[in-house]
Design a protein around this motif. Structure first.
Motif, PDB file in Angstrom:
ATOM      1  N   GLU A 144       0.837  -1.208   0.000  1.00  0.00           N
ATOM      2  CA  GLU A 144       0.000   0.000   0.000  1.00  0.00           C
ATOM      3  C   GLU A 144       0.870   1.257   0.000  1.00  0.00           C
ATOM      4  O   GLU A 144       0.570   2.234  -0.677  1.00  0.00           O
ATOM      5  CB  GLU A 144      -0.945   0.025   1.210  1.00  0.00           C
ATOM      6  CG  GLU A 144      -2.176  -0.845   1.067  1.00  0.00           C
ATOM      7  CD  GLU A 144      -1.968  -2.260   1.597  1.00  0.00           C
ATOM      8  OE1 GLU A 144      -0.804  -2.596   1.936  1.00  0.00           O
ATOM      9  OE2 GLU A 144      -2.963  -3.020   1.656  1.00  0.00           O
ATOM     10  N   LYS A 145       1.942   1.182   0.759  1.00  0.00           N
ATOM     11  CA  LYS A 145       2.813   2.349   0.891  1.00  0.00           C
ATOM     12  C   LYS A 145       3.436   2.718  -0.471  1.00  0.00           C
ATOM     13  O   LYS A 145       3.454   3.883  -0.881  1.00  0.00           O
ATOM     14  CB  LYS A 145       3.931   2.024   1.900  1.00  0.00           C
ATOM     15  CG  LYS A 145       4.341   3.219   2.732  1.00  0.00           C
ATOM     16  CD  LYS A 145       5.286   2.793   3.835  1.00  0.00           C
ATOM     17  CE  LYS A 145       6.573   3.591   3.736  1.00  0.00           C
ATOM     18  NZ  LYS A 145       7.677   2.972   4.484  1.00  0.00           N
TER      19      LYS A 145
ATOM     20  N   TYR B 188      -6.224  -5.938  -2.504  1.00  0.00           N
ATOM     21  CA  TYR B 188      -6.207  -4.656  -1.780  1.00  0.00           C
ATOM     22  C   TYR B 188      -7.587  -4.450  -1.163  1.00  0.00           C
ATOM     23  O   TYR B 188      -8.594  -4.973  -1.680  1.00  0.00           O
ATOM     24  CB  TYR B 188      -5.960  -3.475  -2.734  1.00  0.00           C
ATOM     25  CG  TYR B 188      -4.540  -3.311  -3.253  1.00  0.00           C
ATOM     26  CD1 TYR B 188      -3.435  -3.274  -2.391  1.00  0.00           C
ATOM     27  CD2 TYR B 188      -4.310  -3.124  -4.614  1.00  0.00           C
ATOM     28  CE1 TYR B 188      -2.142  -3.091  -2.896  1.00  0.00           C
ATOM     29  CE2 TYR B 188      -3.024  -2.936  -5.117  1.00  0.00           C
ATOM     30  CZ  TYR B 188      -1.945  -2.930  -4.246  1.00  0.00           C
ATOM     31  OH  TYR B 188      -0.673  -2.740  -4.743  1.00  0.00           O
ATOM     32  N   SER B 189      -7.653  -3.646  -0.108  1.00  0.00           N
ATOM     33  CA  SER B 189      -8.938  -3.333   0.525  1.00  0.00           C
ATOM     34  C   SER B 189      -9.760  -2.442  -0.405  1.00  0.00           C
ATOM     35  O   SER B 189      -9.218  -1.756  -1.278  1.00  0.00           O
ATOM     36  CB  SER B 189      -8.690  -2.592   1.832  1.00  0.00           C
ATOM     37  OG  SER B 189      -8.162  -1.308   1.538  1.00  0.00           O
ATOM     38  N   ASN B 190     -11.078  -2.448  -0.199  1.00  0.00           N
ATOM     39  CA  ASN B 190     -11.948  -1.572  -0.990  1.00  0.00           C
ATOM     40  C   ASN B 190     -11.582  -0.105  -0.790  1.00  0.00           C
ATOM     41  O   ASN B 190     -11.758   0.704  -1.692  1.00  0.00           O
ATOM     42  CB  ASN B 190     -13.414  -1.795  -0.616  1.00  0.00           C
ATOM     43  CG  ASN B 190     -13.978  -3.001  -1.355  1.00  0.00           C
ATOM     44  OD1 ASN B 190     -13.309  -3.577  -2.217  1.00  0.00           O
ATOM     45  ND2 ASN B 190     -15.180  -3.386  -1.004  1.00  0.00           N
ATOM     46  N   GLU B 191     -11.059   0.194   0.397  1.00  0.00           N
ATOM     47  CA  GLU B 191     -10.687   1.585   0.656  1.00  0.00           C
ATOM     48  C   GLU B 191      -9.604   2.032  -0.326  1.00  0.00           C
ATOM     49  O   GLU B 191      -9.656   3.123  -0.877  1.00  0.00           O
ATOM     50  CB  GLU B 191     -10.197   1.710   2.091  1.00  0.00           C
ATOM     51  CG  GLU B 191     -10.292   3.129   2.602  1.00  0.00           C
ATOM     52  CD  GLU B 191      -9.302   3.367   3.717  1.00  0.00           C
ATOM     53  OE1 GLU B 191      -9.132   2.461   4.562  1.00  0.00           O
ATOM     54  OE2 GLU B 191      -8.698   4.463   3.715  1.00  0.00           O
TER      55      GLU B 191
ATOM     56  N   GLN C  39      -9.906   4.470  -4.477  1.00  0.00           N
ATOM     57  CA  GLN C  39      -9.156   5.683  -4.846  1.00  0.00           C
ATOM     58  C   GLN C  39      -8.562   5.605  -6.250  1.00  0.00           C
ATOM     59  O   GLN C  39      -7.951   6.563  -6.721  1.00  0.00           O
ATOM     60  CB  GLN C  39      -8.000   5.895  -3.859  1.00  0.00           C
ATOM     61  CG  GLN C  39      -8.455   6.067  -2.425  1.00  0.00           C
ATOM     62  CD  GLN C  39      -7.288   5.996  -1.454  1.00  0.00           C
ATOM     63  OE1 GLN C  39      -6.221   6.505  -1.753  1.00  0.00           O
ATOM     64  NE2 GLN C  39      -7.495   5.351  -0.321  1.00  0.00           N
ATOM     65  N   LEU C  40      -8.713   4.443  -6.909  1.00  0.00           N
ATOM     66  CA  LEU C  40      -8.066   4.259  -8.206  1.00  0.00           C
ATOM     67  C   LEU C  40      -9.053   4.430  -9.360  1.00  0.00           C
ATOM     68  O   LEU C  40     -10.227   4.125  -9.237  1.00  0.00           O
ATOM     69  CB  LEU C  40      -7.432   2.867  -8.271  1.00  0.00           C
ATOM     70  CG  LEU C  40      -6.444   2.543  -7.139  1.00  0.00           C
ATOM     71  CD1 LEU C  40      -5.996   1.100  -7.209  1.00  0.00           C
ATOM     72  CD2 LEU C  40      -5.241   3.495  -7.186  1.00  0.00           C
TER      73      LEU C  40
ATOM     74  N   ALA D  16     -14.971 -11.452  -7.966  1.00  0.00           N
ATOM     75  CA  ALA D  16     -14.189 -10.263  -8.315  1.00  0.00           C
ATOM     76  C   ALA D  16     -15.032  -9.296  -9.149  1.00  0.00           C
ATOM     77  O   ALA D  16     -14.981  -8.079  -8.958  1.00  0.00           O
ATOM     78  CB  ALA D  16     -12.936 -10.659  -9.074  1.00  0.00           C
ATOM     79  N   ILE D  17     -15.819  -9.846 -10.073  1.00  0.00           N
ATOM     80  CA  ILE D  17     -16.651  -8.983 -10.919  1.00  0.00           C
ATOM     81  C   ILE D  17     -17.659  -8.220 -10.060  1.00  0.00           C
ATOM     82  O   ILE D  17     -18.012  -7.076 -10.341  1.00  0.00           O
ATOM     83  CB  ILE D  17     -17.366  -9.828 -12.007  1.00  0.00           C
ATOM     84  CG1 ILE D  17     -16.335 -10.406 -12.982  1.00  0.00           C
ATOM     85  CG2 ILE D  17     -18.395  -8.997 -12.768  1.00  0.00           C
ATOM     86  CD1 ILE D  17     -16.902 -11.387 -13.995  1.00  0.00           C
ATOM     87  N   HIS D  18     -18.105  -8.853  -8.986  1.00  0.00           N
ATOM     88  CA  HIS D  18     -19.080  -8.187  -8.112  1.00  0.00           C
ATOM     89  C   HIS D  18     -18.450  -7.106  -7.234  1.00  0.00           C
ATOM     90  O   HIS D  18     -19.154  -6.290  -6.657  1.00  0.00           O
ATOM     91  CB  HIS D  18     -19.796  -9.218  -7.230  1.00  0.00           C
ATOM     92  CG  HIS D  18     -20.946  -9.876  -7.942  1.00  0.00           C
ATOM     93  ND1 HIS D  18     -20.950 -11.215  -8.278  1.00  0.00           N
ATOM     94  CD2 HIS D  18     -22.118  -9.382  -8.411  1.00  0.00           C
ATOM     95  CE1 HIS D  18     -22.070 -11.518  -8.905  1.00  0.00           C
ATOM     96  NE2 HIS D  18     -22.797 -10.416  -9.010  1.00  0.00           N
ATOM     97  N   ASN D  19     -17.115  -7.099  -7.110  1.00  0.00           N
ATOM     98  CA  ASN D  19     -16.504  -6.017  -6.332  1.00  0.00           C
ATOM     99  C   ASN D  19     -16.816  -4.686  -7.022  1.00  0.00           C
ATOM    100  O   ASN D  19     -16.557  -4.521  -8.218  1.00  0.00           O
ATOM    101  CB  ASN D  19     -14.989  -6.217  -6.234  1.00  0.00           C
ATOM    102  CG  ASN D  19     -14.339  -5.080  -5.458  1.00  0.00           C
ATOM    103  OD1 ASN D  19     -14.333  -3.933  -5.900  1.00  0.00           O
ATOM    104  ND2 ASN D  19     -13.817  -5.393  -4.295  1.00  0.00           N
ATOM    105  N   PRO D  20     -17.363  -3.727  -6.303  1.00  0.00           N
ATOM    106  CA  PRO D  20     -17.867  -2.506  -6.955  1.00  0.00           C
ATOM    107  C   PRO D  20     -16.785  -1.646  -7.606  1.00  0.00           C
ATOM    108  O   PRO D  20     -17.099  -0.783  -8.413  1.00  0.00           O
ATOM    109  CB  PRO D  20     -18.538  -1.735  -5.808  1.00  0.00           C
ATOM    110  CG  PRO D  20     -17.949  -2.302  -4.566  1.00  0.00           C
ATOM    111  CD  PRO D  20     -17.622  -3.734  -4.859  1.00  0.00           C
TER     112      PRO D  20
END
Ligand code: DGT
Ligand code: CA
Ligand code: CA
Ligand code: ZN
Length: 570
Positions: free
Chosen positions: A386-387, A424-427, A431-432, A457-461
């Motif tokens: 993340e960093k 990666y987290s949804n948070e 941001q991408l 994965a497709i369902h991840n918003p």
């Protein structure tokens, strides 16, 4: 092949060679271990990571060593040594489907066969069927398997031959006896692999053209040289046929030698029904033999009641009917492409820094590019923590201001983990700008599991696209088990793009799958998946696949304005 299957196969081969050598006891140990490994319910690398290889029944110390060596290096020194101890040719023969070490040894001992060519000749002379336990059926299968083996090892990737073609066209174009020069055959149809090149030249001076052709620098061998046809072999073993044609029948030759064979056969059948005769010299009236058309392709197709069709469509998969009925698709073209939606930088395992990619993008005229480095869990590809990702985002922001010609999208090629969650987290993902989700691990999962991972994965918003959806590598690895119909259905419903990955050995989705995706209402995104600056030139390969998949501008999101790409998923 899954890792478990690969290791199991390695152990079997060791067992088989040991049998030949008469070491019955050891051979049985390897064979049993091979079965156990094949039946393992989990990935063998997980077992190894826990230090529990020897807990697998029938796996003792030395077999455990063989396995861990394979896990580390992708090979087994025990197997390599054993193979070295075999007589000449046996090693190559066991690469043929259906021939194991035992059989190969008999070919070697009983028939003195030392290679594949010899084996094929012997099979064709029906000399194999004399051996004990070997009948005509098996002999036939061996002939078939050898021909498949030869095909497999002699086809070239489209991506490797396109630069060669460019060189040939430039070289031939320099000769003033050459009026027109084109490469026909599978290369003109932009098939993903090419067997040989079919160069056509229009000229009134065939000798001059032929002389110039056989003096081309990268030629290592001339197989034939005649007034209308010559054949040569290039340094990389690619065969090139040259045909010199008189200008007045150039179109007919171009049509004929572009193929595909199936397209031509269907075309001729239709011709017969309407009183026409079509061959490489022209289109004729069947009764009177009067020439109707020959100089250009357009007139030939039009004289047969069709519209000219792009070579990429000529596979006899409905294009002839569509052409007659006036419903050929208006294919997407390279000049409609506005950007590249899959790029890697040296933040993860690629070679070049972001700014070099940006400069190249500007020179290619891209309006936008997406920077999609690997995610944290993908250690082999130096996935970004993340960093590190945050650091990259800052650099993107700065360069985006510095280069107003091109919009640099933030993104990731985020790994789809074993349980279907994102790496990666949804948070972070929220941001991408452009999130690609790809499967890079757990290829050995069953179809249900893999399909479910992808659907999750497709369902991840935040996911915008699925990267190289089937995971296949041309001529090296077939894709993982996947129910593509269900995947496409979900992608259509969720407005998630399916990628056509332009990397020459991937081209994933394939033309056939891309066409199916379109039919199911899915939009396709193109990405070069470049791991260095020159590879950004792979993007046109993706366009070729799209065209072979009957896709139009509307189907390919890279032709859209940026806002539409980003807002497509509600
Ligand atoms: P490749 O080289 O294996 O990648 O595939 P192609 O399609 O380039 O095939 P190739 O090089 O054998 O022949 C070039 C073209 O010539 C082929 O696409 C169509 C035409 N052609 C070859 N053999 C025949 C045939 O027996 N009948 C017909 N109608 N056309 C043929
Ligand atoms: Ca060819
Ligand atoms: Ca050919
Ligand atoms: Zn990937």
């Amino acid at each position: 092949m899954s890792l478990n299957a690969e290791i199991s196969k390695t152990l079997y081969e060791i067992g088989e060679i040991l049998t030949i050598k008469g070491d019955r006891f050891k051979s049985r140990a390897y064979n049993t271990a091979a079965q156990r490994v094949a039946a393992l319910p989990e990935n063998i690398s997980a077992v190894a990571a826990r230090g529990e290889l020897e807990k697998i029944p029938s796996v003792g110390k030395s077999i455990a060593l063989t396995i861990s060596e394979y896990l580390e290096s992708g090979m087994s020194s025990v197997l390599l040594d054993l193979r070295d101890s075999l007589p000449p040719g046996v090693l190559r023969m066991i690469e043929i489907e259906g021939i194991g070490p035992k059989l190969a040894m008999r070919f070697s001992k009983d028939l003195d066969i030392t290679g594949i060519e010899e084996l094929e000749a012997a099979a064709k002379r029906q000399q194999l069927r004399g051996l004990k336990g070997l009948g005509p059926k098996k002999e036939e299968n061996i002939i078939k398997a050898i021909s498949e083996y030869k095909n497999r090892s002699t086809r070239f990737l489209l991506g490797e031959v396109l630069p060669i073609i460019q060189g040939i066209l430039t070289y031939m174009g320099d000769n003033n006896a050459v009026r027109r020069v084109e490469v026909a055959g599978s290369a003109r149809r932009r098939k993903e692999t090419v067997g040989d090149l079919d160069v056509l030249v229009s000229s009134n001076e065939p000798e001059k053209v032929t002389e110039h052709f056989v003096s081309m620098p990268p030629i290592v061998r001339i197989l034939g040289q005649g007034p209308t046809k010559s054949t040569v072999v290039l340094k990389n073993m690619l065969q090139v046929d040259l045909r010199v044609i008189l200008p007045e029948s150039y179109g007919a030759a171009l049509q004929y030698f572009t193929g595909s064979k199936e397209h031509n056969v269907n075309l001729r059948t239709i011709g017969v029904k309407t009183g026409l005769k079509l061959n490489e010299y022209g289109l004729y009236d069947r009764e009177t033999d009067e020439l109707i058309a020959a100089e250009d392709e357009e007139t030939i197709y039009e004289s047969m009641g069709m519209r000219w069709m792009p070579p990429e469509l000529r596979e006899n998969t409905g294009e002839i009917e569509a052409s007659i009925e006036g419903r050929l698709p208006d294919l997407v073209s390279l000049d409609q492409i506005r950007g590249d939606l899959h790029l890697h930088t040296d933040y993860s395992h690629a070679a070049d820094p972001l700014e070099h990619l940006v400069e190249k993008a500007v020179s290619m005229g891209h309006e936008y590019i997406a920077i999609t480095d690997h995610s944290k869990g993908l250690a082999i590809a130096k996935g970004l923590s993340e960093k590190k990702l945050v650091k990259l985002l800052k650099e993107i922001e700065a360069l985006d201001e510095e280069y107003p010609e091109v919009r640099i999208l933030t993104g990731t090629e985020c790994d789809i983990k074993g349980d279907g969650s994102m790496d990666y987290s949804n948070e972070i993902l929220s941001q991408l700008d452009f999130v690609i989700a790809s499967i890079h691990t757990g290829f050995q999962n069953n179809e249900e599991k893999l399909t479910q991972r992808m659907i999750d994965a497709i369902h991840n918003p935040y996911v915008k696209a699925i990267g190289h959806p089937t995971g296949r590598l041309i001529q090296r690895r077939s894709g993982y088990a996947l129910n593509l119909e269900r995947v496409f259905e979900t992608a259509a419903e969720q407005d998630v793009f399916m990628e056509i990955n332009g990397s020459p050995s991937r081209l994933d989705l394939t033309d056939v799958n891309a066409r199916r995706a379109k039919e199911m209402g899915v939009k396709l995104s193109l990405g070069s998946d470049a791991h260095n600056v020159p590879q950004m030139e792979f993007l046109p390969l993706g366009v070729s696949v799209a065209r072979r998949g009957w896709l139009t501008q509307e189907d390919v999101v890279n032709t859209w304005e940026l806002e539409k790409v980003l807002d497509y998923r509600k």
